[in-house]
Enzyme design. Structure first.
Site, PDB file in Angstrom:
ATOM      1  N   LYS A 104      65.020  83.681  12.764  1.00 35.65           N
ATOM      2  CA  LYS A 104      63.855  83.368  13.592  1.00 35.65           C
ATOM      3  C   LYS A 104      63.750  84.325  14.770  1.00 35.65           C
ATOM      4  O   LYS A 104      62.675  84.863  15.058  1.00 35.65           O
ATOM      5  CB  LYS A 104      63.926  81.936  14.110  1.00 35.65           C
ATOM      6  CG  LYS A 104      62.646  81.494  14.831  1.00 35.65           C
ATOM      7  CD  LYS A 104      62.869  80.389  15.819  1.00 35.65           C
ATOM      8  CE  LYS A 104      63.360  80.930  17.150  1.00 35.65           C
ATOM      9  NZ  LYS A 104      63.355  79.904  18.226  1.00 35.65           N
ATOM     10  N   ASP A 140      59.920  78.649  13.271  1.00 41.93           N
ATOM     11  CA  ASP A 140      60.473  77.745  14.274  1.00 41.93           C
ATOM     12  C   ASP A 140      60.046  76.323  13.914  1.00 41.93           C
ATOM     13  O   ASP A 140      59.533  76.082  12.822  1.00 41.93           O
ATOM     14  CB  ASP A 140      60.012  78.139  15.681  1.00 41.93           C
ATOM     15  CG  ASP A 140      58.511  77.949  15.874  1.00 41.93           C
ATOM     16  OD1 ASP A 140      57.805  77.612  14.897  1.00 41.93           O
ATOM     17  OD2 ASP A 140      58.041  78.127  17.012  1.00 41.93           O
TER      18      ASP A 140
END
Length: 212
Positions: free
Chosen positions: A121, A139
């Site tokens: 991420k 996310d």
């Protein structure tokens, strides 16, 4: 019900959130984008922004952060979750950038993943927001909204990322995180999503089903 059409979703959200960004790191350089995203893990957006601003006021570059006292870093970012671990990671990654990359943030996923505290991420956010390189950082917002739209049925962000990359044309990857995060923050909330106000409620398979 069938998944919402990706092109239609991104087009509509693009109109709603025109010229808006969900990620404060977009206003920063690549190094600050990287560090700010590391600080964001398991932390509310407003706390991440405060901690990042406090840290960069004193240590805006890899050179300065690499030399910063660990206790000082901890104090500046104490309002983020797991700040002891994050302080160690950002100091170590600054040192690693100086030692192995000439002080520059790498623009390749595989190299970013070698840095302390950097997962897919974080690496994806750096690629998208600092280098404008196609990636789909997943996310909590992207994971939740993507699942409600029927774009994936996975249980982990890593598998969701793979599913989204297969489903969405690469030419659209660059906008996915920004638009889905903004939508997740403003409309497609974790609890009591605002389906009645949503521009996608006629194509979303989860519309009005509440908290799916």
């Amino acid at each position: 019900m069938k998944p919402a059409n990706t092109k239609t979703v991104l087009k509509r959200l693009g109109k709603v959130f025109a010229k808006q960004t969900a990620f404060s790191g977009r206003k920063m350089n690549a190094f600050q984008c990287l560090v700010g995203t590391v600080l964001s893990a398991r932390t509310r957006d407003e706390n991440t922004e405060k901690a990042s601003a406090a840290l960069f006021a004193f240590y805006p570059t890899a050179e300065k952060l690499a030399r910063a006292p660990l206790k000082r870093i901890e104090k500046l970012i104490h309002n983020t979750g797991f700040y002891h671990v994050k302080a160690r990671h950002v100091k170590q990654l600054a040192q690693m950038l100086l030692r192995d990359y000439g002080g520059k943030v790498p623009d390749i996923m595989e190299e970013l993943l070698k840095l302390p505290g950097v997962g897919r991420k974080v690496a994806g956010c750096v690629l998208v927001y600092a280098f404008r390189t196609p990636a789909i950082p997943v996310d909590v917002h992207v994971f939740r909204v993507g699942k409600r739209l029927g774009w994936h049925e996975e249980k982990t962000p890593e598998k969701a990322e793979t599913a989204l990359m297969k489903l969405i044309p690469k030419g659209n990857w660059i906008d996915v995180n920004n638009l889905l995060v903004l939508h997740g923050q403003n409309t497609c909330l974790p609890r009591n999503p605002k389906c009645g106000e949503c521009v996608l409620n006629d194509i979303c398979p989860s519309a009005f089903r509440n908290n799916i």
